[in-house]
Design an enzyme around this catalytic site. Structure first.
Site, short mmCIF file in Angstrom:
data_model
loop_
_atom_site.label_atom_id
_atom_site.label_comp_id
_atom_site.label_asym_id
_atom_site.label_seq_id
_atom_site.Cartn_x
_atom_site.Cartn_y
_atom_site.Cartn_z
N ALA A 65 13.64 44.30 10.14
CA ALA A 65 14.51 43.13 10.09
C ALA A 65 14.91 42.95 11.59
CB ALA A 65 16.07 43.67 9.52
N GLY A 109 12.34 47.22 7.67
CA GLY A 109 11.89 46.04 6.84
C GLY A 109 10.61 45.50 6.57
N GLU A 112 9.00 48.28 4.39
CA GLU A 112 9.55 47.78 3.01
C GLU A 112 9.00 46.43 2.27
OE1 GLU A 112 13.40 48.03 4.69
OE2 GLU A 112 14.23 49.37 3.15
N GLU A 132 15.44 53.18 10.60
CA GLU A 132 16.80 52.57 10.59
C GLU A 132 17.99 53.46 11.01
OE1 GLU A 132 14.40 52.32 8.43
OE2 GLU A 132 14.67 50.13 7.35
C1 HXC Z 1 13.99 42.38 17.11
C2 HXC Z 1 12.45 43.18 17.91
C3 HXC Z 1 12.21 44.05 16.82
C4 HXC Z 1 13.22 43.98 15.95
C5 HXC Z 1 10.86 44.51 18.30
N1 HXC Z 1 11.31 43.45 18.79
N2 HXC Z 1 11.25 44.84 17.13
N3 HXC Z 1 13.34 42.31 18.07
N4 HXC Z 1 14.21 43.01 15.91
N5 HXC Z 1 13.00 44.71 14.72
C6 HXC Z 1 11.02 42.70 20.12
C7 HXC Z 1 11.24 43.27 21.20
O1 HXC Z 1 12.99 43.26 21.53
C8 HXC Z 1 10.81 42.95 22.26
O2 HXC Z 1 11.32 41.93 22.75
C9 HXC Z 1 9.33 42.46 21.80
O3 HXC Z 1 9.73 42.49 20.21
C10 HXC Z 1 8.42 43.44 22.01
O4 HXC Z 1 8.79 44.76 21.65
P1 HXC Z 1 8.80 46.15 22.48
O5 HXC Z 1 9.75 47.15 22.07
O6 HXC Z 1 8.84 45.68 23.89
O7 HXC Z 1 7.45 46.73 22.33
P2 HXC Z 1 7.12 48.13 22.50
O8 HXC Z 1 7.26 49.09 23.68
O9 HXC Z 1 5.43 48.11 22.17
O10 HXC Z 1 7.49 48.70 21.07
C11 HXC Z 1 7.02 48.49 19.72
C12 HXC Z 1 8.26 49.04 18.83
C13 HXC Z 1 9.63 48.88 19.20
C14 HXC Z 1 8.00 50.61 18.79
C15 HXC Z 1 7.81 48.57 17.44
O11 HXC Z 1 9.71 47.27 19.50
C16 HXC Z 1 10.68 49.29 18.10
O12 HXC Z 1 11.07 50.34 17.98
N6 HXC Z 1 11.14 48.00 17.45
C17 HXC Z 1 12.32 48.04 16.59
C18 HXC Z 1 11.75 48.93 15.12
C19 HXC Z 1 12.93 49.18 14.29
O13 HXC Z 1 14.09 49.92 14.65
N7 HXC Z 1 12.88 48.61 13.11
C20 HXC Z 1 14.06 48.80 12.20
C21 HXC Z 1 14.73 47.45 12.25
S1 HXC Z 1 16.06 47.66 10.99
P3 HXC Z 1 11.77 41.30 24.38
O14 HXC Z 1 12.59 40.15 24.19
O15 HXC Z 1 12.64 42.49 24.88
O16 HXC Z 1 10.63 41.32 24.91
C22 HXC Z 1 15.30 47.23 9.57
C23 HXC Z 1 16.46 47.10 8.44
C24 HXC Z 1 15.79 46.66 6.96
O17 HXC Z 1 14.44 46.82 9.42
C25 HXC Z 1 17.00 46.63 6.27
C26 HXC Z 1 16.53 45.33 5.33
C27 HXC Z 1 15.37 44.45 5.70
#
Ligand code: HXC
Length: 258
Positions: A65, A109, A112, A132
């Site tokens: 998400a 997400g 999922e 999450e």
């Molecule tokens: C918003 C995101 C994002 C996310 C990545 N980005 N994931 N933006 N929401 N979920 C953005 C980063 O901020 C960054 O933007 C760009 O994408 C590239 O990401 P990096 O982190 O610089 O890349 P990298 O170092 O290669 O790391 C990749 C990664 C990491 C391991 C996937 O991005 C990460 O951990 N992302 C979050 C994963 C996460 O926690 N997902 C769960 C979300 S909660 P900028 O602008 O800085 O360049 C969820 C809840 C579900 O999903 C419930 C219902 C759907």
């Protein structure tokens, strides 16, 4: 129809829907979820489409998400707008088969969403996770429910409690994905699988989808009864006569979805 966050191509009876927010690793924001739901509904109603593929980029299927979009929301906000509720669940009402072709990150997400599809073909570089917990929340659209039914309690607890990622080989061992293919071959392999499905009788195809999904919703006895009745019902189709005749005559079946 022109979309902002997805690209839809229709080729050889297959709708290929590509998530396309490269700047955010295809994070699922409101626009993307709206557009994906519309594209899926449209594909479900389009007679030219017999199978659907959802994919992302090589680096990310979807990194979850959109954290930026939701970080400041209150409980009242997310409850009132039913964040990740009915709209995304609409995917599970699509009657045509949906393959998730996953390369790179399928997190939160994203994982999922892949699990809402009918099966997952993974590239060798795929990484699945429910991180999450690192954000102080829990999965919201199946990470504790579908994942547990698919890979079992121990691995689902591990993934949800530690937030660790699972690579493609482990995901295949655990039964989360149906096959792993070389990263560069992901789309051709998914297209080939979709074409195989598109060749079959679409009545039988949709019945398979209904019956397998029924196994998640009911007891074994009820599920077996549903399956047997579905099997019986297909004897009312021309495609059953054609399929069996073609076998006996040692030729390819020509299904007409009737
Ligand atoms: C918003 C995101 C994002 C996310 C990545 N980005 N994931 N933006 N929401 N979920 C953005 C980063 O901020 C960054 O933007 C760009 O994408 C590239 O990401 P990096 O982190 O610089 O890349 P990298 O170092 O290669 O790391 C990749 C990664 C990491 C391991 C996937 O991005 C990460 O951990 N992302 C979050 C994963 C996460 O926690 N997902 C769960 C979300 S909660 P900028 O602008 O800085 O360049 C969820 C809840 C579900 O999903 C419930 C219902 C759907």
């Amino acid at each position: 129809m022109a979309y902002e966050t997805i690209i839809v191509e229709i080729e050889d009876d297959i709708a290929l829907i590509r998530l396309n927010r490269p700047e955010a690793l295809n994070a699922l924001n409101g626009t993307l979820i709206n557009e994906l739901s519309s594209a899926l509904t449209e594909a479900d109603h389009n007679d030219k489409v017999r199978c659907i593929i959802i994919t992302g980029s090589e680096k990310a299927f979807a990194a979850g998400a959109d954290i930026k979009e939701m970080s400041q929301k209150s409980y009242v906000d997310v409850y009132t707008e039913d964040l990740f509720g009915a709209q995304i669940e609409a995917i599970t009402r699509v009657r045509k088969p949906i393959i998730a072709a996953v390369s790179g990150y399928a997190l939160g997400g994203g994982c999922e969403l892949a699990m809402m599809c009918d099966f997952i073909i993974a590239a060798e570089n795929a990484k699945f996770g429910q991180p999450e917990i690192n954000l102080g929340v829990v999965a919201g659209i199946g990470g504790t429910q579908r994942l547990t039914r698919i890979i079992g309690k121990s691995k689902a607890m591990d993934m949800n409690l530690t937030g660790r990622f699972m690579d493609a080989a482990e995901a295949e061992r655990a039964g989360l994905v149906s096959r792993v293919v070389p990263t560069a071959k992901l789309i051709p392999e998914a297209m080939a699988a979709a074409r195989k499905i598109a060749e079959k009788s679409q009545i039988a195809v949709r019945t398979v989808k209904e019956a397998v999904n029924r196994s998640y919703e009911t007891t074994l006895r009820e599920g077996l009864l549903f399956e047997r009745r579905a099997f019986h019902a297909l004897f009312a189709t021309e495609d059953q006569k054609e399929g069996m005749a073609a076998f006996l005559e040692k030729r390819e079946a020509q299904f007409r979805d009737r």
